[in-house]
Design a protein around this motif. Structure first.
Motif, PDB file in Angstrom:
ATOM      1  N   VAL A  28       0.836  -1.201   0.000  1.00 16.74           N
ATOM      2  CA  VAL A  28       0.000   0.000   0.000  1.00 16.74           C
ATOM      3  C   VAL A  28       0.867   1.246   0.000  1.00 16.74           C
ATOM      4  CG1 VAL A  28      -1.660   1.321   1.378  1.00 16.74           C
ATOM      5  CG2 VAL A  28      -1.978  -1.132   1.052  1.00 16.74           C
ATOM      6  N   ARG A  29       1.912   1.248   0.819  1.00 15.50           N
ATOM      7  CA  ARG A  29       2.800   2.411   0.879  1.00 15.50           C
ATOM      8  C   ARG A  29       3.452   2.657  -0.479  1.00 15.50           C
ATOM      9  NH1 ARG A  29       5.899   0.703   4.642  1.00 15.50           N
ATOM     10  NH2 ARG A  29       4.534   1.414   6.294  1.00 15.50           N
ATOM     11  N   GLY A  30       3.931   1.588  -1.111  1.00 15.85           N
ATOM     12  CA  GLY A  30       4.571   1.726  -2.423  1.00 15.85           C
ATOM     13  C   GLY A  30       3.601   2.231  -3.472  1.00 15.85           C
ATOM     14  N   THR A  31       2.385   1.721  -3.449  1.00 16.44           N
ATOM     15  CA  THR A  31       1.378   2.154  -4.410  1.00 16.44           C
ATOM     16  C   THR A  31       1.016   3.621  -4.176  1.00 16.44           C
ATOM     17  OG1 THR A  31       0.481  -0.079  -4.557  1.00 16.44           O
ATOM     18  CG2 THR A  31      -0.952   1.701  -5.272  1.00 16.44           C
ATOM     19  N   ALA A  32       0.819   3.992  -2.926  1.00 19.67           N
ATOM     20  CA  ALA A  32       0.465   5.380  -2.611  1.00 19.67           C
ATOM     21  C   ALA A  32       1.597   6.322  -2.997  1.00 19.67           C
ATOM     22  CB  ALA A  32       0.144   5.519  -1.125  1.00 19.67           C
ATOM     23  N   GLU A  33       2.835   5.956  -2.693  1.00 19.74           N
ATOM     24  CA  GLU A  33       3.967   6.803  -3.050  1.00 19.74           C
ATOM     25  C   GLU A  33       4.084   6.940  -4.560  1.00 19.74           C
ATOM     26  OE1 GLU A  33       7.345   5.037  -1.134  1.00 19.74           O
ATOM     27  OE2 GLU A  33       6.829   5.874   0.821  1.00 19.74           O
ATOM     28  N   GLY A  34       3.858   5.854  -5.276  1.00 14.99           N
ATOM     29  CA  GLY A  34       3.916   5.900  -6.739  1.00 14.99           C
ATOM     30  C   GLY A  34       2.862   6.808  -7.321  1.00 14.99           C
ATOM     31  N   ARG A  35       1.646   6.701  -6.803  1.00 18.66           N
ATOM     32  CA  ARG A  35       0.551   7.546  -7.296  1.00 18.66           C
ATOM     33  C   ARG A  35       0.804   9.014  -6.980  1.00 18.66           C
ATOM     34  NH1 ARG A  35      -4.152   4.494  -8.995  1.00 18.66           N
ATOM     35  NH2 ARG A  35      -3.152   2.597  -9.687  1.00 18.66           N
ATOM     36  N   LEU A  36       1.274   9.284  -5.773  1.00 16.27           N
ATOM     37  CA  LEU A  36       1.558  10.673  -5.399  1.00 16.27           C
ATOM     38  C   LEU A  36       2.694  11.240  -6.240  1.00 16.27           C
ATOM     39  CD1 LEU A  36       1.220  10.476  -1.524  1.00 16.27           C
ATOM     40  CD2 LEU A  36      -0.297  11.668  -3.110  1.00 16.27           C
ATOM     41  N   SER A  37       3.678  10.431  -6.505  1.00 12.82           N
ATOM     42  CA  SER A  37       4.801  10.866  -7.334  1.00 12.82           C
ATOM     43  C   SER A  37       4.330  11.188  -8.754  1.00 12.82           C
ATOM     44  CB  SER A  37       5.875   9.774  -7.360  1.00 12.82           C
ATOM     45  OG  SER A  37       6.946  10.154  -8.165  1.00 12.82           O
ATOM     46  N   GLN A  38       3.462  10.332  -9.302  1.00 14.43           N
ATOM     47  CA  GLN A  38       2.914  10.586 -10.637  1.00 14.43           C
ATOM     48  C   GLN A  38       2.096  11.868 -10.651  1.00 14.43           C
ATOM     49  OE1 GLN A  38       0.654   7.088 -11.532  1.00 14.43           O
ATOM     50  NE2 GLN A  38       2.391   5.994 -12.419  1.00 14.43           N
ATOM     51  N   ALA A  39       1.289  12.048  -9.626  1.00 16.05           N
ATOM     52  CA  ALA A  39       0.451  13.244  -9.553  1.00 16.05           C
ATOM     53  C   ALA A  39       1.314  14.493  -9.423  1.00 16.05           C
ATOM     54  CB  ALA A  39      -0.521  13.141  -8.373  1.00 16.05           C
ATOM     55  N   ALA A  40       2.356  14.414  -8.618  1.00 15.70           N
ATOM     56  CA  ALA A  40       3.243  15.563  -8.445  1.00 15.70           C
ATOM     57  C   ALA A  40       3.987  15.860  -9.742  1.00 15.70           C
ATOM     58  CB  ALA A  40       4.234  15.295  -7.316  1.00 15.70           C
ATOM     59  N   GLY A  41       4.337  14.827 -10.484  1.00 12.52           N
ATOM     60  CA  GLY A  41       5.011  15.020 -11.767  1.00 12.52           C
ATOM     61  C   GLY A  41       4.105  15.650 -12.801  1.00 12.52           C
ATOM     62  N   ALA A  42       2.817  15.357 -12.718  1.00  7.31           N
ATOM     63  CA  ALA A  42       1.854  15.895 -13.681  1.00  7.31           C
ATOM     64  C   ALA A  42       1.414  17.301 -13.322  1.00  7.31           C
ATOM     65  CB  ALA A  42       0.630  14.983 -13.754  1.00  7.31           C
ATOM     66  N   LEU A  43       1.613  17.708 -12.100  1.00 11.88           N
ATOM     67  CA  LEU A  43       1.134  19.015 -11.642  1.00 11.88           C
ATOM     68  C   LEU A  43       1.737  20.184 -12.424  1.00 11.88           C
ATOM     69  CD1 LEU A  43      -0.708  20.420  -9.648  1.00 11.88           C
ATOM     70  CD2 LEU A  43       1.166  20.413  -8.000  1.00 11.88           C
ATOM     71  N   PRO A  44       3.057  20.238 -12.638  1.00 13.03           N
ATOM     72  CA  PRO A  44       3.603  21.383 -13.389  1.00 13.03           C
ATOM     73  C   PRO A  44       3.024  21.527 -14.794  1.00 13.03           C
ATOM     74  CG  PRO A  44       5.362  20.230 -12.269  1.00 13.03           C
ATOM     75  CD  PRO A  44       4.109  19.402 -12.124  1.00 13.03           C
ATOM     76  N   SER A  45       2.828  20.408 -15.494  1.00 12.87           N
ATOM     77  CA  SER A  45       2.268  20.502 -16.838  1.00 12.87           C
ATOM     78  C   SER A  45       0.800  20.897 -16.784  1.00 12.87           C
ATOM     79  CB  SER A  45       2.455  19.194 -17.612  1.00 12.87           C
ATOM     80  OG  SER A  45       1.793  18.135 -16.954  1.00 12.87           O
ATOM     81  N   ALA A  46       0.089  20.466 -15.767  1.00 16.73           N
ATOM     82  CA  ALA A  46      -1.317  20.858 -15.618  1.00 16.73           C
ATOM     83  C   ALA A  46      -1.429  22.341 -15.328  1.00 16.73           C
ATOM     84  CB  ALA A  46      -1.966  20.032 -14.499  1.00 16.73           C
ATOM     85  N   LEU A  47      -0.517  22.883 -14.546  1.00 16.80           N
ATOM     86  CA  LEU A  47      -0.550  24.311 -14.226  1.00 16.80           C
ATOM     87  C   LEU A  47      -0.165  25.158 -15.428  1.00 16.80           C
ATOM     88  CD1 LEU A  47       1.011  24.294 -10.641  1.00 16.80           C
ATOM     89  CD2 LEU A  47      -1.385  24.644 -11.264  1.00 16.80           C
TER      90      LEU A  47
END
Length: 50
Positions: A28-47
């Protein structure tokens, strides 16, 4: 099943609940960290899209 037959099978399968819990925590920790990392990576392009 009778009590005598249950006693004979009691050691056929042993479940280490602590080990399973620890493994699930890691998954669960690995999955959550992976998802958060992906979301954080997508944030600059979304902004910058705005």
């Amino acid at each position: 099943m009778t009590e005598d037959s249950k006693k004979g099978l009691s050691k056929v399968v042993q479940i280490d609940e602590k080990r399973i819990s620890d493994h699930l925590d890691e998954l669960v920790r690995g999955t959550a960290e992976g998802r958060l990392s992906q979301a954080a990576g997508a944030l600059p392009s979304a902004l910058s899209y705005r």
